[in-house]
Design a protein around this motif. Structure first.
Motif, PDB file in Angstrom:
ATOM      1  N   HIS A  21      25.087  49.463  50.748  1.00 24.67           N
ATOM      2  CA  HIS A  21      25.925  50.402  50.793  1.00 24.67           C
ATOM      3  C   HIS A  21      27.119  50.207  52.070  1.00 24.67           C
ATOM      4  N   THR A  24      29.576  48.230  49.906  1.00 20.57           N
ATOM      5  CA  THR A  24      30.228  49.212  48.731  1.00 20.57           C
ATOM      6  C   THR A  24      31.273  49.891  49.567  1.00 20.57           C
ATOM      7  N   ASP A  41      40.995  57.139  39.675  1.00 23.49           N
ATOM      8  CA  ASP A  41      39.905  57.734  39.095  1.00 23.49           C
ATOM      9  C   ASP A  41      39.572  57.173  37.850  1.00 23.49           C
ATOM     10  N   THR A  45      35.367  53.305  40.081  1.00 21.88           N
ATOM     11  CA  THR A  45      35.425  53.927  41.560  1.00 21.88           C
ATOM     12  C   THR A  45      34.351  55.097  41.689  1.00 21.88           C
ATOM     13  N   ARG A  46      34.369  55.954  40.700  1.00 18.11           N
ATOM     14  CA  ARG A  46      33.308  57.053  40.584  1.00 18.11           C
ATOM     15  C   ARG A  46      31.765  56.361  40.854  1.00 18.11           C
ATOM     16  N   GLY A  47      31.416  55.427  40.174  1.00 23.49           N
ATOM     17  CA  GLY A  47      30.288  54.570  40.397  1.00 23.49           C
ATOM     18  C   GLY A  47      30.011  54.430  41.850  1.00 23.49           C
ATOM     19  N   VAL A  49      31.600  55.366  44.634  1.00 21.70           N
ATOM     20  CA  VAL A  49      31.547  56.708  45.465  1.00 21.70           C
ATOM     21  C   VAL A  49      30.084  57.299  45.086  1.00 21.70           C
ATOM     22  N   GLU A  50      29.656  57.448  43.701  1.00 24.42           N
ATOM     23  CA  GLU A  50      28.180  58.105  43.806  1.00 24.42           C
ATOM     24  C   GLU A  50      27.159  57.385  44.377  1.00 24.42           C
ATOM     25  N   GLN A  51      27.309  56.126  44.728  1.00 20.02           N
ATOM     26  CA  GLN A  51      26.165  55.136  45.402  1.00 20.02           C
ATOM     27  C   GLN A  51      26.297  55.630  46.854  1.00 20.02           C
ATOM     28  N   LYS A  53      27.749  58.706  48.251  1.00 22.86           N
ATOM     29  CA  LYS A  53      28.208  59.798  48.324  1.00 22.86           C
ATOM     30  C   LYS A  53      27.892  60.654  49.675  1.00 22.86           C
ATOM     31  N   HIS A  54      26.742  60.201  50.362  1.00 22.37           N
ATOM     32  CA  HIS A  54      26.206  60.590  51.693  1.00 22.37           C
ATOM     33  C   HIS A  54      27.061  60.263  52.803  1.00 22.37           C
ATOM     34  N   VAL A  58      35.260  63.218  48.886  1.00 22.50           N
ATOM     35  CA  VAL A  58      35.967  62.859  47.894  1.00 22.50           C
ATOM     36  C   VAL A  58      36.869  64.080  47.578  1.00 22.50           C
TER      37      VAL A  58
END
Length: 61
Positions: A21, A24, A41, A45-47, A49-51, A53-54, A58
């Motif tokens: 993390h 990332t 976007d 990038t979304r992947g 950010v999802e990893q 997200k805590h 966004v």
């Protein structure tokens, strides 16, 4: 057609995060708390950010 962008802000420290993390967050271009970067976007990038997200916030740019 304009390229979509997202604003990603680091809101939580990576000190206690697992090494994957931390890397990332650094790959997203975030180095310090409360700094914001504007990224395209797309699925990559979304992947990322999802990893983490805590740790990030966004917003649509």
């Amino acid at each position: 057609m304009a390229d979509k962008k997202v604003k990603v802000t680091l809101v939580k420290s990576t000190i206690g995060a697992i090494p994957k993390h931390k890397k990332t967050v650094e790959a997203l271009g975030l180095r310090k708390l409360h700094k914001t970067v504007e990224l395209p976007d797309n699925a990559a990038t979304r992947g990322m950010v999802e990893q983490v997200k805590h740790l990030v916030k966004v917003e649509e740019a």
